[in-house]
Design a protein around this motif. Sequence first.
Motif, PDB file in Angstrom:
ATOM      1  N   SER A  50       9.874  -3.194   5.756  1.00  0.00           N
ATOM      2  CA  SER A  50      11.238  -3.687   5.965  1.00  0.00           C
ATOM      3  C   SER A  50      12.271  -2.638   5.584  1.00  0.00           C
ATOM      4  O   SER A  50      13.269  -2.449   6.283  1.00  0.00           O
ATOM      5  CB  SER A  50      11.483  -4.929   5.115  1.00  0.00           C
ATOM      6  OG  SER A  50      10.427  -5.827   5.247  1.00  0.00           O
ATOM      7  N   LEU A  51      12.010  -1.967   4.493  1.00  0.00           N
ATOM      8  CA  LEU A  51      12.965  -0.939   4.066  1.00  0.00           C
ATOM      9  C   LEU A  51      13.038   0.177   5.097  1.00  0.00           C
ATOM     10  O   LEU A  51      14.119   0.608   5.497  1.00  0.00           O
ATOM     11  CB  LEU A  51      12.554  -0.388   2.697  1.00  0.00           C
ATOM     12  CG  LEU A  51      13.413   0.735   2.119  1.00  0.00           C
ATOM     13  CD1 LEU A  51      14.885   0.376   2.119  1.00  0.00           C
ATOM     14  CD2 LEU A  51      12.952   1.077   0.708  1.00  0.00           C
ATOM     15  N   GLU A  52      11.887   0.596   5.550  1.00  0.00           N
ATOM     16  CA  GLU A  52      11.835   1.636   6.574  1.00  0.00           C
ATOM     17  C   GLU A  52      12.665   1.217   7.801  1.00  0.00           C
ATOM     18  O   GLU A  52      13.462   1.992   8.324  1.00  0.00           O
ATOM     19  CB  GLU A  52      10.378   1.815   7.018  1.00  0.00           C
ATOM     20  CG  GLU A  52       9.909   3.238   7.065  1.00  0.00           C
ATOM     21  CD  GLU A  52       8.382   3.307   6.986  1.00  0.00           C
ATOM     22  OE1 GLU A  52       7.719   2.469   7.627  1.00  0.00           O
ATOM     23  OE2 GLU A  52       7.857   4.196   6.284  1.00  0.00           O
ATOM     24  N   GLY A  98      15.040  -1.039   7.974  1.00  0.00           N
ATOM     25  CA  GLY A  98      16.467  -1.125   7.653  1.00  0.00           C
ATOM     26  C   GLY A  98      17.123   0.239   7.728  1.00  0.00           C
ATOM     27  O   GLY A  98      18.212   0.400   8.289  1.00  0.00           O
ATOM     28  N   ILE A  99      16.458   1.239   7.180  1.00  0.00           N
ATOM     29  CA  ILE A  99      16.986   2.607   7.226  1.00  0.00           C
ATOM     30  C   ILE A  99      17.082   3.078   8.673  1.00  0.00           C
ATOM     31  O   ILE A  99      18.073   3.698   9.073  1.00  0.00           O
ATOM     32  CB  ILE A  99      16.070   3.565   6.435  1.00  0.00           C
ATOM     33  CG1 ILE A  99      15.947   3.130   4.972  1.00  0.00           C
ATOM     34  CG2 ILE A  99      16.561   5.001   6.551  1.00  0.00           C
ATOM     35  CD1 ILE A  99      17.194   3.244   4.177  1.00  0.00           C
ATOM     36  N   LEU A 139      20.218   1.862  10.145  1.00  0.00           N
ATOM     37  CA  LEU A 139      21.384   2.653   9.746  1.00  0.00           C
ATOM     38  C   LEU A 139      21.439   3.955  10.539  1.00  0.00           C
ATOM     39  O   LEU A 139      22.500   4.416  10.952  1.00  0.00           O
ATOM     40  CB  LEU A 139      21.325   2.978   8.249  1.00  0.00           C
ATOM     41  CG  LEU A 139      21.514   1.801   7.299  1.00  0.00           C
ATOM     42  CD1 LEU A 139      21.428   2.278   5.854  1.00  0.00           C
ATOM     43  CD2 LEU A 139      22.848   1.122   7.546  1.00  0.00           C
ATOM     44  N   ARG A 140      20.280   4.530  10.746  1.00  0.00           N
ATOM     45  CA  ARG A 140      20.194   5.799  11.448  1.00  0.00           C
ATOM     46  C   ARG A 140      20.586   5.681  12.917  1.00  0.00           C
ATOM     47  O   ARG A 140      20.906   6.681  13.561  1.00  0.00           O
ATOM     48  CB  ARG A 140      18.751   6.309  11.386  1.00  0.00           C
ATOM     49  CG  ARG A 140      18.432   7.117  10.181  1.00  0.00           C
ATOM     50  CD  ARG A 140      17.581   8.300  10.622  1.00  0.00           C
ATOM     51  NE  ARG A 140      17.631   9.381   9.670  1.00  0.00           N
ATOM     52  CZ  ARG A 140      16.926   9.417   8.552  1.00  0.00           C
ATOM     53  NH1 ARG A 140      16.126   8.415   8.251  1.00  0.00           N
ATOM     54  NH2 ARG A 140      17.030  10.438   7.744  1.00  0.00           N
ATOM     55  N   GLY A 159       0.773  -1.245   0.000  1.00  0.00           N
ATOM     56  CA  GLY A 159       0.000   0.000   0.000  1.00  0.00           C
ATOM     57  C   GLY A 159       0.793   1.278   0.000  1.00  0.00           C
ATOM     58  O   GLY A 159       2.013   1.292  -0.160  1.00  0.00           O
ATOM     59  N   VAL A 160       0.056   2.339   0.192  1.00  0.00           N
ATOM     60  CA  VAL A 160       0.594   3.685   0.088  1.00  0.00           C
ATOM     61  C   VAL A 160       1.517   4.066   1.231  1.00  0.00           C
ATOM     62  O   VAL A 160       2.260   5.032   1.125  1.00  0.00           O
ATOM     63  CB  VAL A 160      -0.557   4.706   0.055  1.00  0.00           C
ATOM     64  CG1 VAL A 160      -1.018   4.886  -1.367  1.00  0.00           C
ATOM     65  CG2 VAL A 160      -1.697   4.285   0.945  1.00  0.00           C
ATOM     66  N   ASP A 161       1.441   3.330   2.312  1.00  0.00           N
ATOM     67  CA  ASP A 161       2.172   3.775   3.490  1.00  0.00           C
ATOM     68  C   ASP A 161       3.635   3.332   3.517  1.00  0.00           C
ATOM     69  O   ASP A 161       4.308   3.511   4.506  1.00  0.00           O
ATOM     70  CB  ASP A 161       1.429   3.362   4.766  1.00  0.00           C
ATOM     71  CG  ASP A 161       0.762   2.005   4.607  1.00  0.00           C
ATOM     72  OD1 ASP A 161       0.516   1.599   3.459  1.00  0.00           O
ATOM     73  OD2 ASP A 161       0.490   1.360   5.624  1.00  0.00           O
ATOM     74  N   GLY A 162       4.105   2.780   2.432  1.00  0.00           N
ATOM     75  CA  GLY A 162       5.529   2.500   2.353  1.00  0.00           C
ATOM     76  C   GLY A 162       5.897   1.093   2.780  1.00  0.00           C
ATOM     77  O   GLY A 162       5.131   0.386   3.407  1.00  0.00           O
ATOM     78  N   ASN A 163       7.080   0.727   2.460  1.00  0.00           N
ATOM     79  CA  ASN A 163       7.571  -0.625   2.696  1.00  0.00           C
ATOM     80  C   ASN A 163       8.182  -0.748   4.091  1.00  0.00           C
ATOM     81  O   ASN A 163       9.142  -0.073   4.429  1.00  0.00           O
ATOM     82  CB  ASN A 163       8.619  -0.949   1.642  1.00  0.00           C
ATOM     83  CG  ASN A 163       9.145  -2.334   1.798  1.00  0.00           C
ATOM     84  OD1 ASN A 163       9.788  -2.641   2.782  1.00  0.00           O
ATOM     85  ND2 ASN A 163       8.846  -3.173   0.844  1.00  0.00           N
ATOM     86  N   ARG A 213      15.295  15.642   9.499  1.00  0.00           N
ATOM     87  CA  ARG A 213      14.376  15.549  10.625  1.00  0.00           C
ATOM     88  C   ARG A 213      14.471  16.800  11.503  1.00  0.00           C
ATOM     89  O   ARG A 213      14.183  17.881  11.015  1.00  0.00           O
ATOM     90  CB  ARG A 213      14.637  14.271  11.428  1.00  0.00           C
ATOM     91  CG  ARG A 213      14.599  13.068  10.477  1.00  0.00           C
ATOM     92  CD  ARG A 213      14.234  11.805  11.153  1.00  0.00           C
ATOM     93  NE  ARG A 213      13.919  10.808  10.131  1.00  0.00           N
ATOM     94  CZ  ARG A 213      13.851   9.512  10.339  1.00  0.00           C
ATOM     95  NH1 ARG A 213      14.054   9.033  11.547  1.00  0.00           N
ATOM     96  NH2 ARG A 213      13.541   8.682   9.361  1.00  0.00           N
ATOM     97  N   LEU A 241      17.660  -8.208   9.454  1.00  0.00           N
ATOM     98  CA  LEU A 241      17.916  -6.984   8.696  1.00  0.00           C
ATOM     99  C   LEU A 241      19.391  -6.588   8.705  1.00  0.00           C
ATOM    100  O   LEU A 241      19.923  -6.131   7.688  1.00  0.00           O
ATOM    101  CB  LEU A 241      17.056  -5.836   9.234  1.00  0.00           C
ATOM    102  CG  LEU A 241      15.545  -5.998   9.031  1.00  0.00           C
ATOM    103  CD1 LEU A 241      14.798  -4.812   9.619  1.00  0.00           C
ATOM    104  CD2 LEU A 241      15.199  -6.155   7.563  1.00  0.00           C
TER     105      LEU A 241
END
Lengths: 258, 258
Positions: free
Chosen positions: B16-18, B20-21, B24-25, B10-14, B117, B53
Amino acid sequence: MAQARRYAGGVDGNRSLERGIEILRAFRPGVDTLGNGEIAERTGLPRSTVSRLTRTLVNSGMLDEVRAMRAYRLAASVISIGHAMRTGSPVLNAIGAMMRAESAKRRLNVGLATADRTMMVYLESIRYSPRAALRNVVAGQQVPMELTSLGRAYLAGIAEAERERLLKLFKRRSAAATKALLADVRTSIRSVERNGYCAVSWQPGVLAVATPIVLGGLPVYALNMSLQNVDRSEALAGEIGAYLNAFAAKCKEVLAGQ
Amino acid sequence: MAQARRYAGGVDGNRSLERGIEILRAFRPGVDTLGNGEIAERTGLPRSTVSRLTRTLVNSGMLDEVRAMRAYRLAASVISIGHAMRTGSPVLNAIGAMMRAESAKRRLNVGLATADRTMMVYLESIRYSPRAALRNVVAGQQVPMELTSLGRAYLAGIAEAERERLLKLFKRRSAAATKALLADVRTSIRSVERNGYCAVSWQPGVLAVATPIVLGGLPVYALNMSLQNVDRSEALAGEIGAYLNAFAAKCKEVLAGQ
DNA sequence: CCAGCGTTTCCACTAAGTGGAATTAGGGGG
DNA sequence: CCCCCTAATTCCACTTAGTGGAAACGCTGG
């Protein structure tokens, strides 16, 4: 059926995350703005998937949307993560200051790099210039592994198996002068084994000399020294090589004491 | 049931990718080495998910494994992506050289930043020093938005709604001196509206003056000039502010011509 | 050699992600 | 001004890829 069932959350990693990273990687110097279509082409991912993943990357702050061009650019977040990497690098922390001092003392460029796939990436590159006001640091710049002293020193420093894997990749890439090139690479590697360093003139007029830094538990790094506007000569390479060996020894000493 | 079915891609994004990022953060200056457990704690993700991840991030070259410590570090890849970002930044490309020249001419520090941010991150920070050999560039460094001239100039440059959203976040974070701080921030914003710049002494002995750079279709940036070892005085701030306004005008001119 | 702790693997479950097809949005050009 | 053309986005049937609690593993220091 003896084959054990492979579960999806499996050992081979998370697909979406892998793909998202691949999208970030598609941006590199010279490719600063990409639309979803172009990303799909470059990464081989289906368009709809790219559309969803870029949206996520925008939400996560890794990409900026350039609405006017229906395109994306790397966002500022990526350099703050990059900065965190440099800040946290134990090797750079330990020898960064020494590198600067050495550059000033010997009046030549000093660099530290490690591998990113088949490229060498500078963690620090101190460009010596008598007019010291000029820019001095380029971190993150990539140079090809096969063609540079840095890369060949790295190859000399890593494990046999990994080295052969990389050499195969180079073969596949440059269909042309492969034979000569690979021989050249192996000569450089032998030079490292024998003399501690290898010398390469990748760019005309600059002589670069590099040596690997191998520490247990860390990636292999490579240190280099280089000079512009000179002709390549054995004598000069030998001189710089001696400086480099001495400097690398000092660095390793410091690094050994954590 | 009027609620339309929400499809997962859906529109709210992936997700797992979120995530993973987000991992990193979690690495930032001062937090250079993290184990899976620590990552799980900091991100609030389940341990097994983190384990999977981080494995993926290692395979993708974004993390290095420090096996000895059962931990991870940001890998060199992240700085090469960071480098690509700087290389591709149209603003930095357009005015980087001018910033260096201005720093030398006015004998003060010149910086360019944008938001990540709730932090401002330097795309370039040219530190003036009479002994020019010293390090001059720090890219990727973060400073808090609420407390710095850079951040307040940025706040003055963005859209109303986004500004209020951010102000609310600051309120939530620093439970303490919130009232006074927010008033201070609003004063700075008004100063930008009236005089084109705002002046803040975030760190003792350094006076910093900043102005926003607003261009259609790009994120808002902020330019600053600063001086060390001075007391904050209206007169000095006014002088630097005038320099800054003049310089910013020149920059905007260049930027307008793409 | 064992105890304790953090990491990785297992696996039942299903939500989350996938991608081809349909739709929508943009932006010249007639 | 409207209509095409292109490229991006959304839809949605399908199911795999991901999830997370629990169990197994493997260090490390006592």
